[in-house]
Each structure stands twice: as structure tokens, then as C-alpha cells.
Design an enzyme around this catalytic site. Structure first.
Site, PDB file in Angstrom:
ATOM      1  N   ARG A 186      45.648  43.073  47.320  1.00 54.59           N
ATOM      2  CA  ARG A 186      45.721  42.135  48.453  1.00 54.59           C
ATOM      3  C   ARG A 186      47.163  41.945  48.932  1.00 54.59           C
ATOM      4  NH1 ARG A 186      42.787  37.630  44.949  1.00 54.59           N
ATOM      5  NH2 ARG A 186      41.881  39.531  44.121  1.00 54.59           N
ATOM      6  N   LYS A 240      46.213  45.615  32.323  1.00 60.51           N
ATOM      7  CA  LYS A 240      44.787  45.870  32.113  1.00 60.51           C
ATOM      8  C   LYS A 240      44.534  46.329  30.675  1.00 60.51           C
ATOM      9  CE  LYS A 240      43.493  47.376  36.796  1.00 60.51           C
ATOM     10  NZ  LYS A 240      42.556  46.295  37.078  1.00 60.51           N
TER      11      LYS A 240
HETATM   12  N1  BES Z   1      42.040  47.753  41.366  1.00 63.27           N
HETATM   13  C1  BES Z   1      41.501  46.564  40.822  1.00 63.27           C
HETATM   14  C2  BES Z   1      40.017  46.360  41.149  1.00 63.27           C
HETATM   15  C3  BES Z   1      39.054  47.386  40.613  1.00 63.27           C
HETATM   16  C4  BES Z   1      38.378  47.140  39.431  1.00 63.27           C
HETATM   17  C5  BES Z   1      38.779  48.523  41.312  1.00 63.27           C
HETATM   18  C6  BES Z   1      37.464  48.061  38.952  1.00 63.27           C
HETATM   19  C7  BES Z   1      37.860  49.469  40.843  1.00 63.27           C
HETATM   20  C8  BES Z   1      37.206  49.223  39.660  1.00 63.27           C
HETATM   21  C9  BES Z   1      42.262  45.347  41.363  1.00 63.27           C
HETATM   22  O1  BES Z   1      43.588  45.558  41.664  1.00 63.27           O
HETATM   23  C10 BES Z   1      42.205  44.278  40.310  1.00 63.27           C
HETATM   24  O2  BES Z   1      42.693  44.513  39.242  1.00 63.27           O
HETATM   25  N2  BES Z   1      41.611  43.158  40.634  1.00 63.27           N
HETATM   26  C11 BES Z   1      41.497  42.064  39.731  1.00 63.27           C
HETATM   27  C12 BES Z   1      41.708  40.789  40.497  1.00 63.27           C
HETATM   28  C13 BES Z   1      41.812  39.560  39.633  1.00 63.27           C
HETATM   29  C14 BES Z   1      43.062  39.631  38.780  1.00 63.27           C
HETATM   30  C15 BES Z   1      41.843  38.345  40.521  1.00 63.27           C
HETATM   31  C16 BES Z   1      40.093  42.099  39.121  1.00 63.27           C
HETATM   32  O3  BES Z   1      39.149  42.424  39.822  1.00 63.27           O
HETATM   33  O4  BES Z   1      39.978  41.837  37.939  1.00 63.27           O
HETATM   34 ZN    ZN Z   2      44.886  45.316  39.976  1.00 61.04          ZN
END
Ligand code: BES
Ligand code: ZN
Ligand code: ZN
Length: 486
Positions: A335, A261
Site C-alpha cells: 500500500r 515474514k
Molecule cells: N505481499 C503480502 C500479501 C500476500 C500474502 C500476497 C500472501 C500473496 C500471498 C503483503 O505485502 C502483506 O504482507 N500483507 C500483510 C498486511 C498486514 C501486515 C496488515 C498481510 O496480509 O499479512
Molecule cells: Zn508484505
């Protein structure tokens, strides 16, 4: 901790008396208040608005409840939260709650919501402050008739709110402090305190159970994973309408793994165990609300780091139910751990399953920071959760699971991949999870990425973890009716 008592008149020691006032016609204004002053200060009795005026022996807090014909227990909870925050330097206050509450609102539910709001509004997280100045409120005397039913409603409100605060504390604890091992330990302590059965898998246990999703996410971490299961069973003499499984995402920190991230994206990622915190929070107050169902909570716990042996984009995991997943983005890790937890939950053949997860940024894009996405394979079960959320003042909105989007998850090397196309990410995440729910089991999925964490305070909500989901889960369990097979 706040203690609630009832009394016929304002006790001598009360430092403040609070009265609720609805907005609207002048005729509804309580005469004893100085409306000249209130009007001059622009007090409109909007829901949650609080204004202090002088009274006889003590100041009076005038608390806005909005229009009488729009009042709900959610409004009362929010207003009580604002009051508690405004009165944070006082120890003893009294409140007149019911005078302004319309007859069609259940008196006991109104009092319960008031108790919840006061406790939630007085919450702040001070664990890491050298000089934490917590809310001083100790005693709230509720003016009006007492009796056992009133005392029980206040006590239940207190127990539910304390459970929400327990979930908030878990979310607010930093990822380096709340490791999976500590998270599981806190879950065990809670279960012991509440007389619930609990089992915890450590790394060996997780390997033995072949939780390939959880192991895959954990590979980049120095911290071993945990998998926690907590059970509640109703009194054998009491009614039992079936069994419900609660599943919560327990990512103690989400750095994204090798699909790392950004700095900004990581800033709040200690909140990525909010689904797990909601499940444990609900279990923490479950004996207080004593629902007529058997309930099992499942929380997979790990962080998502970038160690030398971290799962690489392109790696294939074999999940607990034997299906294989090509991991093309290691940041879509929630997931993967939920997939295993859902498979395990389904083995027990529950009458309904619900999972809660801070799963996708896409859900925040769709619904903003305060509303959770609600999906599922069974309308009756999804409706029960939506109705519960309506009653507890937690906001959810139904999203679809379009069957024809499922092909976005097709993989050329495994049974599926862990990401879909660039749009509709909340839905493809939900569809991914549906692969791990056995046929015929009613299942609902709550994407709480938006409302799990906040940087503003408002009504009963404090900065940081919100404890979103605890109240609606408890409400849904108390009112559970076995849905048809999905
Ligand atoms: N934990 C994050 C989602 C999230 C984002 C929660 C902001 C709370 C606030 C999750 O694990 C994630 O990173 N999801 C990705 C999925 C993508 C790579 C398909 C996302 O949402 O960018
Ligand atoms: Zn994530
Ligand atoms: Zn995550």
C-alpha cells in the site's frame, strides 16, 4: 510458440485430431466416435476432460465442453488448455472447435478463446531447469472456414496469450534474479518492441519525485528501486474515449522488512510483483487489441528487505501527495508503494484508474486462492471491470469499502497508519489506498493475492505465476466507457 492455421480438412501431417463434445443427451454425441470405449473409460464430457481414442489415420482427442447450455468462452479456453497439456509431446494437431459450440456464442470469440487456451495450457517455466522439456506443440490447424476475420481472431488470441505468458515469466523469475533494475529493463525492452513510450526513474529520480512510500520500503534493500511509466495512445485518426491509468504493485520480493515474514510466508513472495506484471503484460498486447483509450501503466518496483537502515516500525513517511504515514508494520508495504503510484497517476487526471496488487493475506482468507477482491469508489467503473473478468474467465468478487472502517487507520503521530484492526484486512488496505486517489477520479482496486500464483495446474492455468489480470485489463480497455466521476 504455436502457429494457428485454418483448413477445410484434416491435413495429412496431423498427429492428432481433437473434437469438442458437450455433455448431456446421447443424441448430441458425434456418431464417428467409439462411445463404447469412451463410456467404458468414464468419459462424461465434463468441461476440460480429455480422452484419447483411436481414429482412422490418427488418434482422436475427445475434449469435454460440459453442458451446451452452460458453455462460455471461458469453458472453451479451459478445455483448450487441457487439450494442449495432454498433447504436449505432439508437434502438429488439428482441431474441430465450432461444431459443438452453441450458436449463441460468437464464432470469432470462441476461436480466440481456443487459441488463448492452447498457448496458456502449453506454458511451463523452464529458465532454471538443466533439462527443460517444453510443450512441443507447433502447429494447430483449425478445421472449418478460414478468411481474414478468423485469422485475425486467432492472431489476437495468440497475442493476448503471449502477453499473459510474458507476465507469468516475470512472476516466475526468482526475486534474486528479477531485481527492480532488471524488471525495469525488461519493461523498457517490451515498450521498445511494442512502440510504446516509456520512462524509468532510478534511485535519484525516485528521490527527486519525492516518492516517500517507495523510498521507505526500499530503505532496507541493497537493490535500488525503479519507477516505470509506459504509455499507449490510440491512432490519432481512430476513436478515443478518454484515458485510463493502470497501476501495479511491483514488489520483486517481499521478506516483510523488519516485521519479517515466516519461512512459509516468504516461500512464494517472488510473486509480489504480479500486479506490476499484469500491467506490463497488458501493455505488451495493447497494440494488438488497439483499445479506443489512452492508457498509462505505472509500476513502482522494489523489494522489501531487512538491511541495517530499513524502515523501523514507528517511522513516519511523507508520501508523494504530501500525506504522512506511520509505518507500524513494515510487511504492509504494498500500500505504501501503491500510494505514491496512485498519486502520480491522478496527477494526469485520467478518466479512470485501476490498481492490481497482491496486497493482503486477508483477501485470500476471504475469497480463497482463485478469486480476486474487487473494490472501488465508482460502481460504473467497477462493473466494467467485473464484466470484463466475466468474459475473460478471471474470477473477481466485489468487496465493500466501508467508510466507517477508515478510522481504524487513525494515527496519533501522523495523518494515518499503514495497518487497520485485526479483521477485514482487505478492506482496510483498500481504504488506505483511497486516501491517495484524488476526489472525482473513478478508481478500482483488485487484490489479486489469491489468484496471482498457484501450485496446481488446471485448464489454461500452469503452476506458478498465472498472469491473472492481463486478459481482463485488455478486455476492459477495449470496451471502456468513461464512468461518471466517483
Ligand atoms: N505481499 C503480502 C500479501 C500476500 C500474502 C500476497 C500472501 C500473496 C500471498 C503483503 O505485502 C502483506 O504482507 N500483507 C500483510 C498486511 C498486514 C501486515 C496488515 C498481510 O496480509 O499479512
Ligand atoms: Zn508484505
Ligand atoms: Zn507484499
Amino acid at each position: 510458440m504455436i502457429t494457428f492455421r485454418t483448413g477445410r480438412k484434416i491435413p495429412a501431417g496431423a498427429e492428432l485430431h481433437a473434437v469438442g463434445v458437450c455433455s448431456g443427451h446421447a443424441g448430441e454425441r458425434p456418431e464417428e466416435l467409439d462411445w463404447g470405449v469412451l463410456d467404458g473409460r468414464g468419459f462424461e464430457a465434463k468441461a476440460g476432460q480429455v480422452e484419447f481414442v483411436s481414429g482412422g489415420d490418427r488418434p482422436v482427442a475427445v475434449v469435454g465442453l460440459g453442458p451446451a447450455d452452460e458453455m462460455t468462452t471461458a469453458v472453451i479456453r479451459r478445455a483448450a488448455g487441457s487439450l494442449a497439456r495432454s498433447a504436449k509431446r505432439l508437434r502438429r494437431i488439428s482441431v474441430s472447435v465450432l461444431d459443438a459450440v452453441p450458436e449463441d456464442i460468437d464464432r470469432l470469440e470462441a476461436l480466440g478463446a481456443m487459441a488463448e487456451g492452447m498457448i496458456l495450457g502449453s506454458y511451463s517455466y523452464g529458465e532454471f531447469k538443466s533439462e527443460h522439456k517444453p510443450n512441443k506443440l507447433e502447429t494447430v490447424v483449425v478445421i472449418g472456414p478460414g478468411g481474414r476475420a478468423v485469422a485475425a481472431a486467432l492472431e489476437q488470441g495468440r497475442r493476448v496469450a503471449e502477453a499473459v505468458c510474458f507476465a507469468r515469466d516475470l512472476v516466475n523469475e526468482p526475486g534474486g534474479s528479477l531485481t527492480p533494475a532488471r524488471f525495469a529493463e525488461i519493461a523498457e525492452e517490451m515498450a521498445e518492441r511494442e512502440g510504446l513510450e516509456v520512462s524509468v526513474l532510478d534511485l535519484d529520480g525516485v528521490r527527486e519525485a519525492e516518492l516517500g512510500g517507495l523510498l521507505g520500503v526500499n530503505r532496507g534493500s541493497e537493490q535500488p528501486p525503479r519507477f516505470v511509466e509506459v504509455c499507449y495512445a490510440p491512432d490519432p485518426e481512430a476513436e478515443c474515449r478518454g484515458s485510463v491509468a493502470l497501476v501495479g504493485k511491483g514488489l520483486t520480493f517481499d521478506a516483510g522488512g523488519l516485521s519479517i515474514k515466516t519461512t512459509a510466508g516468504m516461500m512464494t513472495m517472488k510473486c509480489d510483483m504480479s500486479g506490476g506484471a499484469a500491467v506490463l503484460g497488458a501493455m505488451a498486447a495493447i497494440s494488438a487489441v488497439a483499445p479506443p483509450v489512452k492508457v498509462t501503466g505505472y509500476v513502482p518496483m522494489t523489494d522489501n528487505m531487512l538491511g541495517g537502515d530499513a524502515t523501523r516500525p514507528g517511522d513516519v513517511l511523507t508520501m508523494a501527495n504530501g500525506k504522512t504515514v506511520e509505518v507500524l508494520n513494515t510487511d504492509a508495504e504494498g500500500r505504501l508503494v501503491l500510494a505514491d503510484a496512485l498519486s502520480l497517476a491522478c496527477r494526469a487526471e485520467p478518466d479512470a484508474v485501476v490498481d492490481l496488487a497482491t496486497l493482503t493475506g486477508a483477501c485470500m482468507v476471504a475469497l480463497g486462492p482463485k478469486v480476486a477482491g474487487l473494490m472501488g469508489n465508482d460502481d460504473a467503473w467497477v462493473d466494467q471491470l467485473a464484466d470484463a473478468a466475466e468474459r475473460t474467465g478471471e474470477r473477481v468478487w466485489r468487496l465493500p469499502l466501508p467508510g466507517d472502517y477508515k478510522s481504524q487507520l487513525d494515527s496519533s503521530v501522523a495523518d494515518m497508519k499503514n495497518i487497520g484492526g485485526p479483521h477485514g484486512g482487505a478492506l482496510t488496505a483498500g481504504l488506505f489506498l483511497s486516501n491517495f486517489v484524488d476526489d472525482g477520479i473513478p478508481w478500482a482496486h483488485l487484490d489479486i493475492a489469491g489468484p496471482a500464483f498457484t501450485d496446481s495446474e488446471d485448464g489454461e492455468t500452469a503452476k506458478g505465476g498465472t498472469g491473472f489480470g492481463v486478459r481482463m485489463l485488455l478486455d476492459a480497455l477495449v470496451n471502456f466507457e468513461p464512468p461518471s466521476a466517483g
